[in-house]
Structures are given as structure tokens and as C-alpha cells.
Design a protein around this motif. Structure first.
Motif, short mmCIF file in Angstrom:
data_model
loop_
_atom_site.label_atom_id
_atom_site.label_comp_id
_atom_site.label_asym_id
_atom_site.label_seq_id
_atom_site.Cartn_x
_atom_site.Cartn_y
_atom_site.Cartn_z
N ASP A 1 0.78 11.95 -14.81
CA ASP A 1 1.36 11.60 -16.10
C ASP A 1 0.23 11.56 -17.14
N PRO A 2 0.29 12.38 -18.20
CA PRO A 2 -0.79 12.40 -19.20
C PRO A 2 -1.02 11.04 -19.86
N ALA A 3 0.00 10.20 -19.88
CA ALA A 3 -0.13 8.90 -20.56
C ALA A 3 -0.70 7.82 -19.66
N ARG A 4 -0.80 8.07 -18.35
CA ARG A 4 -1.26 7.03 -17.42
C ARG A 4 -2.24 7.61 -16.42
N PRO A 5 -3.52 7.21 -16.48
CA PRO A 5 -4.49 7.68 -15.49
C PRO A 5 -4.04 7.32 -14.08
N LEU A 6 -4.30 8.22 -13.14
CA LEU A 6 -3.95 7.98 -11.74
C LEU A 6 -5.17 7.45 -11.01
N THR A 7 -5.17 6.15 -10.73
CA THR A 7 -6.28 5.54 -9.99
C THR A 7 -6.01 5.69 -8.50
N ILE A 8 -7.09 5.96 -7.74
CA ILE A 8 -6.97 6.28 -6.32
C ILE A 8 -7.89 5.37 -5.52
N GLY A 9 -7.39 4.80 -4.42
CA GLY A 9 -8.21 3.97 -3.56
C GLY A 9 -7.39 3.25 -2.51
N ARG A 10 -8.05 2.36 -1.76
CA ARG A 10 -7.37 1.62 -0.69
C ARG A 10 -6.68 0.36 -1.20
N GLU A 11 -7.13 -0.20 -2.34
CA GLU A 11 -6.54 -1.43 -2.84
C GLU A 11 -5.12 -1.19 -3.37
N GLY A 12 -4.27 -2.20 -3.22
CA GLY A 12 -2.88 -2.06 -3.60
C GLY A 12 -2.63 -1.92 -5.09
N ASN A 13 -3.62 -2.25 -5.94
CA ASN A 13 -3.41 -2.14 -7.37
C ASN A 13 -3.71 -0.74 -7.91
N ASN A 14 -4.05 0.21 -7.03
CA ASN A 14 -4.20 1.59 -7.46
C ASN A 14 -2.83 2.25 -7.59
N ARG A 15 -2.70 3.19 -8.54
CA ARG A 15 -1.45 3.93 -8.65
C ARG A 15 -1.25 4.81 -7.43
N LEU A 16 -2.32 5.32 -6.86
CA LEU A 16 -2.24 6.07 -5.61
C LEU A 16 -3.01 5.29 -4.55
N CYS A 17 -2.26 4.50 -3.79
CA CYS A 17 -2.86 3.62 -2.79
C CYS A 17 -2.73 4.26 -1.41
N MET A 18 -3.88 4.41 -0.72
CA MET A 18 -3.88 4.97 0.62
C MET A 18 -4.69 4.04 1.53
N PRO A 19 -4.09 2.91 1.91
CA PRO A 19 -4.84 1.88 2.65
C PRO A 19 -5.27 2.31 4.04
N GLU A 20 -4.60 3.29 4.63
CA GLU A 20 -4.91 3.68 6.01
C GLU A 20 -5.95 4.79 6.09
N GLN A 21 -6.36 5.34 4.96
CA GLN A 21 -7.29 6.46 4.97
C GLN A 21 -8.72 5.97 5.18
N THR A 22 -9.40 6.51 6.19
CA THR A 22 -10.79 6.15 6.44
C THR A 22 -11.70 6.88 5.44
N GLY A 23 -12.84 6.27 5.15
CA GLY A 23 -13.80 6.88 4.24
C GLY A 23 -13.47 6.69 2.78
#
Length: 239
Positions: A21-43
Motif C-alpha cells: 500500500d503506497p500510503a502505509r510502509p510495510l514493516t517486516i520482522g518477528r515481532e507482532g507489531n510488524n505489518r508483515l509478521c513472520m515469528p517462525e522464520q529463523t534468521g
């Protein structure tokens, strides 16, 4: 100029996609407050990377978000935000997941049902719906953040006055060196130890004028959080 529609696809699981979405940056990480949360991903770091649309570049860009193992684009570790091209692979960390950036054709306006069917799926879709950061225990929408700053202040601002008072009082023990010198050395050590301690406060100012604050014992940690927030909202960084 309307930004081109785009999405991220997980290389190892092609059915997992997140629309950008151009209006909302997509934050990525293991923490639940990211828009793209991947808690099970190693590294993957708690707050690893950000993908957003840049008006200055007139394109989608990817930025590292103070990750521990780095973010890689075209085999190079990111030092600053880099523009993305269709088909680029974003490597998250040395052993983390790989996201593929893809430009997508706009769906016809007469087919709302088809557009709804093309929405992000499963957990990736739910993660992408998050658009806020956890600051001092409160969820703050990214589009409501105006600025983020760090201020460092002494934790014991009056320690010099106390040290001076103890030293002057210790002069009464000057005729007794066995008591005088240990007291003076202890006062000096206390001044050095306590006087060097500082409290580092992260202040996040919202667009409505309110401010959220969080204190850190370590300055680098406070600056890391500040820089992560600034990257997420598209602001430049400072030392």
C-alpha cells in the motif's frame, strides 16, 4: 503520479503474498507489531526491514531496519534505502526468508469480486493488515507519527553537589588519615560511577500534538528504535 501496484511473495511458499500500500510502509520482522509478521522464520530480526513507496525515488524501495544480520538486495547488503525492480529478491538476513518483489496489473474496476479474491492470503494477509508500532505499550498507527527523537540526560543530575558536600564534610576527618582517605576515594568513585549514568528517552510526537515516551538504559538501543521508526515513516536518519 499513481504508484504501480505491487506485492511481496515468499519464495519458498509462493501462495503467501502481501499486497503493498503506497500510503502505509510495510514493516517486516518477528515481532507482532510488524505489518508483515513472520515469528517462525529463523534468521529474522524482531524488526528487520521496511518496504515503502518513495516519492523522491518515484518507486518502491526497501530499507534495512537495524537488523542483526542485514538485508540483501541483488547480493549486496543494504546501507541505505534502495529502489526495487520487478522480480527483485530481498534476502532477510544470512539465513532468513527471501521475498520476491512483483509489480501487479491493476484489477478492472468492473470486477470487485475478482479484486477481493486476489487479496493477501492466510497468515501473511493477517500480518500485513497490521499498520502500527508498539511504543511504550501502546499501538500507534504509522500514519499518525510525525517525528521520533532521542534525548540523553543524566540519571543523577545533582551528583556533583553531593560529591562536593561529602568532600567538604570529609575535611573534618583530615587529622585521621585512616578515615579521611577511604571516604574521599569512595566519594570520588561514587561520583564517577553515578555521574556517568544517563537515561535515554525516545520521544515519538504524533500529528495531533501528543507525545509518547519510552526510556532506555542504552543509547544505541534508543537510537536503533528511533531510526527504525524514522525508516518506517520515510524520514531521514541522523547520528
Amino acid at each position: 503520479m499513481t504508484p504501480p501496484e505491487a506485492q511481496l511473495r515468499l519464495r519458498d511458499q509462493p501462495d503467501k503474498r502481501a499486497r503493498l500500500d503506497p500510503a502505509r510502509p510495510l514493516t517486516i520482522g518477528r515481532e507482532g507489531n510488524n505489518r508483515l509478521c513472520m515469528p517462525e522464520q529463523t534468521g529474522l530480526s524482531p524488526h528487520h526491514a521496511v518496504v515503502r513507496h518513495s516519492s523522491s525515488h518515484q518507486s518502491w524501495v526497501v530499507c534495512d531496519w537495524q537488523s542483526s544480520d542485514g538485508t540483501f538486495l541483488r547480493g549486496e547488503r543494504l546501507q541505505r534505502c534502495r529502489p526495487l525492480a520487478d522480480g527483485d529478491e530481498i534476502q532477510l538476513g544470512l539465513s532468513g526468508p527471501v521475498l520476491i518483489f512483483e509489480l501487479t496489473a491493476a484489477a478492472p474496476a468492473v470486477q470487485p469480486a475478482a479484486r477481493a479474491a486476489a487479496a493477501p492470503a492466510a497468515q501473511l494477509a493477517a500480518a500485513a493488515a497490521v499498520s502500527s508500532l508498539d511504543i511504550a505499550g501502546q499501538q500507534i498507527p504509522l500514519d499518525q507519527i510525525r517525528s521520533a527523537t532521542v534525548q540523553s540526560l543524566p540519571r543523577h543530575p545533582h551528583i556533583f553537589s553531593w560529591w562536593l558536600l561529602v568532600c567538604l564534610g570529609g575535611l573534618l576527618l583530615l587529622p585521621f588519615p585512616v578515615l579521611f582517605w577511604p571516604l574521599e576515594l569512595a566519594a570520588l568513585a561514587g561520583w564517577i560511577l553515578l555521574g556517568s549514568r544517563k537515561e535515554h528517552t525516545l520521544t515519538v510526537v504524533l500529528r495531533d500534538g501528543r507525545a509518547q515516551r519510552r526510556s532506555f538504559a542504552n543509547r544505541l538501543t534508543a537510537l536503533s528504535h528511533r531510526n527504525g521508526i524514522r525508516k518506517a515513516i520515510g524520514q531521514s536518519l541522523e547520528v
